[in-house]
Structures are given as structure tokens and as C-alpha cells.
Motif scaffolding. Structure first.
Motif, PDB file in Angstrom:
ATOM      1  N   ARG A   1       0.398 -10.513  12.345  1.00  0.00           N
ATOM      2  CA  ARG A   1      -0.167  -9.314  12.990  1.00  0.00           C
ATOM      3  C   ARG A   1      -1.487  -8.918  12.353  1.00  0.00           C
ATOM      4  NH1 ARG A   1       5.254  -7.623  12.545  1.00  0.00           N
ATOM      5  NH2 ARG A   1       4.725  -6.212  10.820  1.00  0.00           N
ATOM      6  N   GLN A   2      -1.601  -9.134  11.051  1.00  0.00           N
ATOM      7  CA  GLN A   2      -2.826  -8.784  10.340  1.00  0.00           C
ATOM      8  C   GLN A   2      -3.836  -9.938  10.323  1.00  0.00           C
ATOM      9  OE1 GLN A   2      -3.586  -5.871   9.321  1.00  0.00           O
ATOM     10  NE2 GLN A   2      -1.616  -4.800   9.334  1.00  0.00           N
ATOM     11  N   LYS A   3      -3.470 -11.067  10.930  1.00  0.00           N
ATOM     12  CA  LYS A   3      -4.339 -12.246  10.987  1.00  0.00           C
ATOM     13  C   LYS A   3      -4.701 -12.724   9.585  1.00  0.00           C
ATOM     14  CE  LYS A   3      -6.226 -10.963  15.484  1.00  0.00           C
ATOM     15  NZ  LYS A   3      -7.448 -10.673  16.283  1.00  0.00           N
ATOM     16  N   ILE A   4      -3.667 -12.874   8.760  1.00  0.00           N
ATOM     17  CA  ILE A   4      -3.815 -13.351   7.387  1.00  0.00           C
ATOM     18  C   ILE A   4      -2.896 -14.546   7.199  1.00  0.00           C
ATOM     19  CG2 ILE A   4      -3.597 -12.750   4.935  1.00  0.00           C
ATOM     20  CD1 ILE A   4      -3.959  -9.839   5.703  1.00  0.00           C
TER      21      ILE A   4
ATOM     22  N   ASP B   1      -9.230  -4.248   3.287  1.00  0.00           N
ATOM     23  CA  ASP B   1     -10.280  -4.121   4.284  1.00  0.00           C
ATOM     24  C   ASP B   1      -9.769  -3.585   5.617  1.00  0.00           C
ATOM     25  OD1 ASP B   1     -11.981  -5.229   2.400  1.00  0.00           O
ATOM     26  OD2 ASP B   1     -11.681  -7.273   3.129  1.00  0.00           O
ATOM     27  N   LYS B   2      -8.448  -3.398   5.740  1.00  0.00           N
ATOM     28  CA  LYS B   2      -7.864  -2.933   6.990  1.00  0.00           C
ATOM     29  C   LYS B   2      -7.792  -1.414   7.016  1.00  0.00           C
ATOM     30  CE  LYS B   2      -6.865  -7.259   8.046  1.00  0.00           C
ATOM     31  NZ  LYS B   2      -7.508  -8.009   9.147  1.00  0.00           N
ATOM     32  N   SER B   3      -8.061  -0.839   8.195  1.00  0.00           N
ATOM     33  CA  SER B   3      -7.964   0.620   8.321  1.00  0.00           C
ATOM     34  C   SER B   3      -6.511   1.088   8.272  1.00  0.00           C
ATOM     35  CB  SER B   3      -8.610   1.067   9.635  1.00  0.00           C
ATOM     36  OG  SER B   3      -7.998   0.422  10.736  1.00  0.00           O
ATOM     37  N   GLU B   4      -5.569   0.282   8.806  1.00  0.00           N
ATOM     38  CA  GLU B   4      -4.144   0.594   8.743  1.00  0.00           C
ATOM     39  C   GLU B   4      -3.417  -0.646   8.221  1.00  0.00           C
ATOM     40  OE1 GLU B   4      -2.779   1.925  12.485  1.00  0.00           O
ATOM     41  OE2 GLU B   4      -4.069   3.700  12.550  1.00  0.00           O
ATOM     42  N   PRO B   5      -3.347  -0.805   6.901  1.00  0.00           N
ATOM     43  CA  PRO B   5      -2.790  -2.044   6.338  1.00  0.00           C
ATOM     44  C   PRO B   5      -1.285  -2.198   6.523  1.00  0.00           C
ATOM     45  CG  PRO B   5      -3.324  -0.471   4.617  1.00  0.00           C
ATOM     46  CD  PRO B   5      -3.856   0.108   5.883  1.00  0.00           C
ATOM     47  N   PHE B   6      -0.521  -1.109   6.413  1.00  0.00           N
ATOM     48  CA  PHE B   6       0.938  -1.180   6.520  1.00  0.00           C
ATOM     49  C   PHE B   6       1.385  -0.493   7.809  1.00  0.00           C
ATOM     50  CE2 PHE B   6       1.586  -1.341   1.626  1.00  0.00           C
ATOM     51  CZ  PHE B   6       1.192  -2.669   1.643  1.00  0.00           C
TER      52      PHE B   6
ATOM     53  N   THR C   1      -4.927   1.339  -0.018  1.00  0.00           N
ATOM     54  CA  THR C   1      -6.015   2.307  -0.204  1.00  0.00           C
ATOM     55  C   THR C   1      -6.010   2.893  -1.603  1.00  0.00           C
ATOM     56  OG1 THR C   1      -5.836   2.869   2.145  1.00  0.00           O
ATOM     57  CG2 THR C   1      -7.101   4.367   0.765  1.00  0.00           C
ATOM     58  N   THR C   2      -4.835   3.033  -2.208  1.00  0.00           N
ATOM     59  CA  THR C   2      -4.754   3.632  -3.537  1.00  0.00           C
ATOM     60  C   THR C   2      -5.400   2.758  -4.608  1.00  0.00           C
ATOM     61  OG1 THR C   2      -2.563   2.633  -3.895  1.00  0.00           O
ATOM     62  CG2 THR C   2      -2.635   4.827  -2.920  1.00  0.00           C
ATOM     63  N   ARG C   3      -5.643   1.497  -4.304  1.00  0.00           N
ATOM     64  CA  ARG C   3      -6.274   0.610  -5.280  1.00  0.00           C
ATOM     65  C   ARG C   3      -7.756   0.915  -5.446  1.00  0.00           C
ATOM     66  NH1 ARG C   3      -2.332  -3.300  -6.025  1.00  0.00           N
ATOM     67  NH2 ARG C   3      -0.921  -3.593  -4.246  1.00  0.00           N
ATOM     68  N   PHE C   4      -8.303   1.788  -4.597  1.00  0.00           N
ATOM     69  CA  PHE C   4      -9.722   2.139  -4.684  1.00  0.00           C
ATOM     70  C   PHE C   4      -9.969   3.300  -5.649  1.00  0.00           C
ATOM     71  CE2 PHE C   4      -9.664   0.003  -0.534  1.00  0.00           C
ATOM     72  CZ  PHE C   4     -10.739  -0.862  -0.699  1.00  0.00           C
ATOM     73  N   LEU C   5      -8.934   3.878  -6.194  1.00  0.00           N
ATOM     74  CA  LEU C   5      -9.133   4.975  -7.133  1.00  0.00           C
ATOM     75  C   LEU C   5      -9.804   4.442  -8.395  1.00  0.00           C
ATOM     76  CD1 LEU C   5      -8.624   7.986  -7.649  1.00  0.00           C
ATOM     77  CD2 LEU C   5      -6.463   7.363  -8.712  1.00  0.00           C
TER      78      LEU C   5
ATOM     79  N   HIS D   1     -12.855   7.354   1.018  1.00  0.00           N
ATOM     80  CA  HIS D   1     -14.301   7.130   1.088  1.00  0.00           C
ATOM     81  C   HIS D   1     -14.659   5.718   0.619  1.00  0.00           C
ATOM     82  CE1 HIS D   1     -18.572   7.846   0.954  1.00  0.00           C
ATOM     83  NE2 HIS D   1     -18.609   7.567  -0.328  1.00  0.00           N
ATOM     84  N   LEU D   2     -14.120   5.318  -0.513  1.00  0.00           N
ATOM     85  CA  LEU D   2     -14.390   3.972  -1.024  1.00  0.00           C
ATOM     86  C   LEU D   2     -13.779   2.905  -0.124  1.00  0.00           C
ATOM     87  CD1 LEU D   2     -13.895   4.509  -4.870  1.00  0.00           C
ATOM     88  CD2 LEU D   2     -16.035   4.231  -3.625  1.00  0.00           C
ATOM     89  N   SER D   3     -12.667   3.237   0.519  1.00  0.00           N
ATOM     90  CA  SER D   3     -12.065   2.282   1.451  1.00  0.00           C
ATOM     91  C   SER D   3     -12.974   2.047   2.650  1.00  0.00           C
ATOM     92  CB  SER D   3     -10.701   2.802   1.921  1.00  0.00           C
ATOM     93  OG  SER D   3     -10.135   1.939   2.866  1.00  0.00           O
ATOM     94  N   ARG D   4     -13.602   3.104   3.157  1.00  0.00           N
ATOM     95  CA  ARG D   4     -14.546   2.940   4.273  1.00  0.00           C
ATOM     96  C   ARG D   4     -15.784   2.168   3.832  1.00  0.00           C
ATOM     97  NH1 ARG D   4     -12.834   8.299   5.477  1.00  0.00           N
ATOM     98  NH2 ARG D   4     -14.593   9.135   4.282  1.00  0.00           N
ATOM     99  N   LEU D   5     -16.274   2.445   2.635  1.00  0.00           N
ATOM    100  CA  LEU D   5     -17.435   1.708   2.138  1.00  0.00           C
ATOM    101  C   LEU D   5     -17.120   0.230   1.968  1.00  0.00           C
ATOM    102  CD1 LEU D   5     -18.866   4.136  -0.594  1.00  0.00           C
ATOM    103  CD2 LEU D   5     -19.687   3.793   1.743  1.00  0.00           C
ATOM    104  N   ASN D   6     -15.883  -0.066   1.603  1.00  0.00           N
ATOM    105  CA  ASN D   6     -15.498  -1.458   1.395  1.00  0.00           C
ATOM    106  C   ASN D   6     -15.468  -2.251   2.706  1.00  0.00           C
ATOM    107  OD1 ASN D   6     -14.359  -3.460  -0.638  1.00  0.00           O
ATOM    108  ND2 ASN D   6     -12.725  -3.479   0.875  1.00  0.00           N
ATOM    109  N   ARG D   7     -15.355  -1.545   3.836  1.00  0.00           N
ATOM    110  CA  ARG D   7     -15.320  -2.224   5.133  1.00  0.00           C
ATOM    111  C   ARG D   7     -16.707  -2.451   5.713  1.00  0.00           C
ATOM    112  NH1 ARG D   7     -10.739   1.261   5.809  1.00  0.00           N
ATOM    113  NH2 ARG D   7     -11.958   2.734   7.050  1.00  0.00           N
TER     114      ARG D   7
END
Length: 259
Positions: free
Chosen positions: A48-51, A66-71, A140-144, A181-187
Motif C-alpha cells: 500500500r505504501q509502495k515500499i 516521507d509519507k504524509s500518513e505513514p500508518f 513523524t516523532t523521529r523529526f524531534l 514542520h520538519l516532516s513537511r520540510l523533509n518532503r
């Protein structure tokens, strides 16, 4: 469904330290079947995530960042099944041995490594007993950033357990804003991670400091001396009087100057 049944079993186990309940669950649950189901759920989730599900766990986790909705809801239900297995394994060594034997199969190993790398645990005291509680960790929490973590650890109020929890709840909005914010920048096309963000922020501070030093040591201003100022002022006054006098002088009809 199986996941709902596992959720019900975990609700019976949560906060319960009765060894008899743990023993009965460990005896009647088919853990090999559950691990096979987890492997299937993991592969479907990757599709589903094309991985590619055969890639390393670290690569899969980085791709999910890099996914907006990973889970999605389905994989979260699978996390509940894995958490139940892990909780029982903490209290029953035979289940832990079963999990280790399952990791010999690559398909199962990839799935179990994925689920294990995306959960965390906390220990709480419940009814005077120490209980370990597992929960999924969103990518997303990994961006802290480490800086924010240090600030939180240094500024949190530890006067009492309630004060510590309240400090965490008060800080959660700022922490989530930073992570999102960092998650959006990462995309973006050029991804900006927390390390790069910190690097560019520190770099801009150094550049601003150097610019101020250059201005401080190269800036100069010329001041006129007091005598030159007085001389200029006197010359201006004389010129003004001369022009005023000339403007009031006329030539009369008899050829004389008339003022």
C-alpha cells in the motif's frame, strides 16, 4: 476478526499482573499463526505504501518518514497484535524463544524487525507493581531535534509525578508543531532533516556574527574640526550679507548709485 480478538485479549492483560491469566493466554494462543499473520500484514502494508518489504528495516522507516500518513488503521491493528505478543513474551520465556525461532525465516524476520523498531515502552507503577506498557511510535516523532529534547529534559518540573506529566502536556503543542514542520520540510525536493535544519540555523548565526564584526572594525565616520566649521559659517554669513546689499542697490537717473 483476529485483530479485534487480540485487542480484547490485550485489554484483559493491560494493567493485570495475574500470572494465571498470562499462563492461560500463553498456553492457548497459537503464536506461530500470529507471526505468520503479522508477516502478511506487513507485506500488504508495504504494498500500500509502495515500499519493497525485502529492504532493510532502516530503509523502510526512512521511507515512511516521507509519507504524509505513514500508518493506516490496518497496520495499527497489527501493531496491537505484536504488542500483545511482546507483552506475553516479557512474562513467558517460551514465547520469547518462539519469536527467536521465527526470526530464522527471512519473511518473518523482516516483519518482526519492523514492528519492533516502531514501538516503544514506558514503565508505570500500577497498584504498587511495575508494569511495562508498549505503544507504536509514529515516524513523524523521529523529526524531534536533540536540542528540543534537551530543553524539555532540562526544563521539565520534577517536583512530583503529576507536575512532570503536566509539564510534558504543556510542551506537547510546541513539540508536535516542530515535528510536523520538519516532516513537511523533509518532503520537499531537497529534504531538510532536523540535523540540516540545526546546521543551517547555526550557520546563519555565525554569518550574522561575522557580518557584525566586519561592520564593527571597518566602519568609520569623518568629523569636521571646530575651526573649519566656524570658518564655513562665517563665510556663509558674509556671502549672505553681500547678496542682500547688492539686491538693494540701484542706479539713479543722474548716473549716481542709489541704495
Amino acid at each position: 476478526s483476529i485483530t479485534k480478538a487480540m485487542k480484547l485479549l490485550y485489554s484483559l492483560l493491560e494493567g493485570n499482573t495475574d500470572k494465571n491469566i498470562i499462563h492461560q493466554m500463553s498456553y492457548h494462543i497459537d503464536f506461530k499463526f500470529l507471526m505468520t499473520k503479522l508477516a502478511s500484514d506487513f507485506e500488504e502494508f508495504c504494498d500500500r505504501q509502495k515500499i519493497d518489504s525485502t529492504m532493510r528495516t532502516s530503509y523502510i522507516n526512512d521511507s515512511l518518514k516521507d509519507k504524509s500518513e505513514p500508518f493506516d488503521e490496518q497496520i495499527l491493528e497489527s501493531f496491537g497484535v505484536f504488542i500483545l505478543i511482546q507483552t506475553l513474551a516479557d512474562n513467558n520465556k517460551s514465547i520469547e524463544d518462539t519469536i527467536k525461532k521465527g526470526t530464522k525465516v527471512k519473511r518473518l524476520r523482516n516483519a518482526l524487525n519492523f514492528f519492533k523498531s516502531n514501538i516503544a515502552s514506558i514503565e508505570i507503577v500500577f497498584r504498587e507493581q511495575l508494569i511495562k506498557v508498549y505503544f507504536p511510535v509514529y515516524p513523524t516523532t523521529r523529526f524531534l531535534s536533540r536540542t528540543s529534547r534537551k530543553i524539555l529534559m532540562n526544563e521539565v518540573n520534577r517536583d512530583s509525578p503529576n507536575e512532570k506529566l503536566l509539564s510534558l502536556l504543556n510542551a506537547k503543542n510546541d513539540l508536535f508543531d516542530e515535528m510536523e514542520h520538519l516532516s513537511r520540510l523533509n518532503r520537499w525536493c531537497v529534504s531538510i532533516t532536523s540535523k540540516r535544519f540545526t546546521f543551517f540555523r547555526d550557520l546563519s548565526t555565525v554569518i550574522a556574527f561575522l557580518i557584525n564584526l566586519i561592520i564593527l572594525f571597518t566602519y568609520y565616520r569623518e568629523f569636521e574640526s571646530r575651526d573649519a566649521s566656524l570658518e564655513t559659517s562665517t563665510s556663509s554669513s558674509s556671502s549672505h550679507r553681500l547678496l542682500s546689499s547688492s539686491s538693494s542697490t540701484e542706479i539713479g537717473g543722474d548716473g549716481y548709485l542709489v541704495t
